[in-house]
Design a protein around this motif. Structure first.
Motif: not given
Length: 194
Positions: A117-134, A45-55
């Motif tokens: 930390e600079p990134f170019v980020i490709d965001i894939n489409p989602e019809e109904s995103p199910n996400f958690q705020l971090s 599993n590769m989480p979002s940046l929030g958990p990686l920053i906490k680690i």
């Protein structure tokens, strides 16, 4: 992509072990579960940046240390054609099914001692995103290069189109994703004080 997940996971595990920290100690310091840390270390599993920053904080290192292969002291130039050939890092959107909704292309992996930390980020489409705020320490700057994105920031939602940008404090709970059903490409710079 699993190779990058394995690289990041094994790097976290190696740093943790070199500091004689147990998974339980890192989990307690980071506020994450032991299961989540184990799945990251095993490359599952590769989480979002929030958990990686906490680690990274729990390990007493910069976020970049987890993602770097090499370190250069001088300026680092990242050519467009090289960036396209480099492996990207994929993160899940925090949803329970852990779908990968973003591919991060680091722009300064070799730069030693950086706080941005600079990134170019490709965001894939989602019809109904199910996400958690971090939330995490620092600041973020996002510039939309292509497409359309939504940024949930606290109780507000911002819709950004090509050419728009946003700068915000990362300590406020937030999430970045494509507008429903749309893909996007963004430039994101994350600043994390150390």
């Amino acid at each position: 992509m699993s190779n990058n997940n394995t690289f990041v996971g094994s790097k976290i595990k190696g740093i943790r072990e070199s500091k004689n920290l147990s998974i339980e100690e890192v989990a307690e310091s980071s506020g994450l579960s032991t299961e989540q840390i184990m799945s990251i270390e095993n490359g599952q599993n590769m989480p979002s940046l929030g958990p990686l920053i906490k680690i990274a904080r729990a390990l007493g290192i910069r976020l970049g240390t987890i993602m770097d292969d090499n370190e250069a002291l001088g300026p680092v130039v990242c050519r467009a054609e090289e960036r396209e050939q480099q492996s990207s890092i994929s993160f899940s959107n925090g949803s329970t099914d852990a779908r990968k909704h973003m591919e991060y292309h680091p722009l300064a992996q070799q730069k030693a001692g950086r706080h941005m930390e600079p990134f170019v980020i490709d965001i894939n489409p989602e019809e109904s995103p199910n996400f958690q705020l971090s939330a995490h320490e620092g600041e973020e700057f996002i510039y939309v290069m292509q497409g359309e994105v939504e940024i949930v920031y606290g109780k507000e939602t911002y819709n950004l189109k090509e050419g728009d940008s946003i700068f915000y404090d990362s300590i406020v709970k937030h999430h970045v994703h494509g507008a429903p059903g749309k893909s996007a490409k963004i430039l994101a710079v994350v600043y994390i004080p150390f």
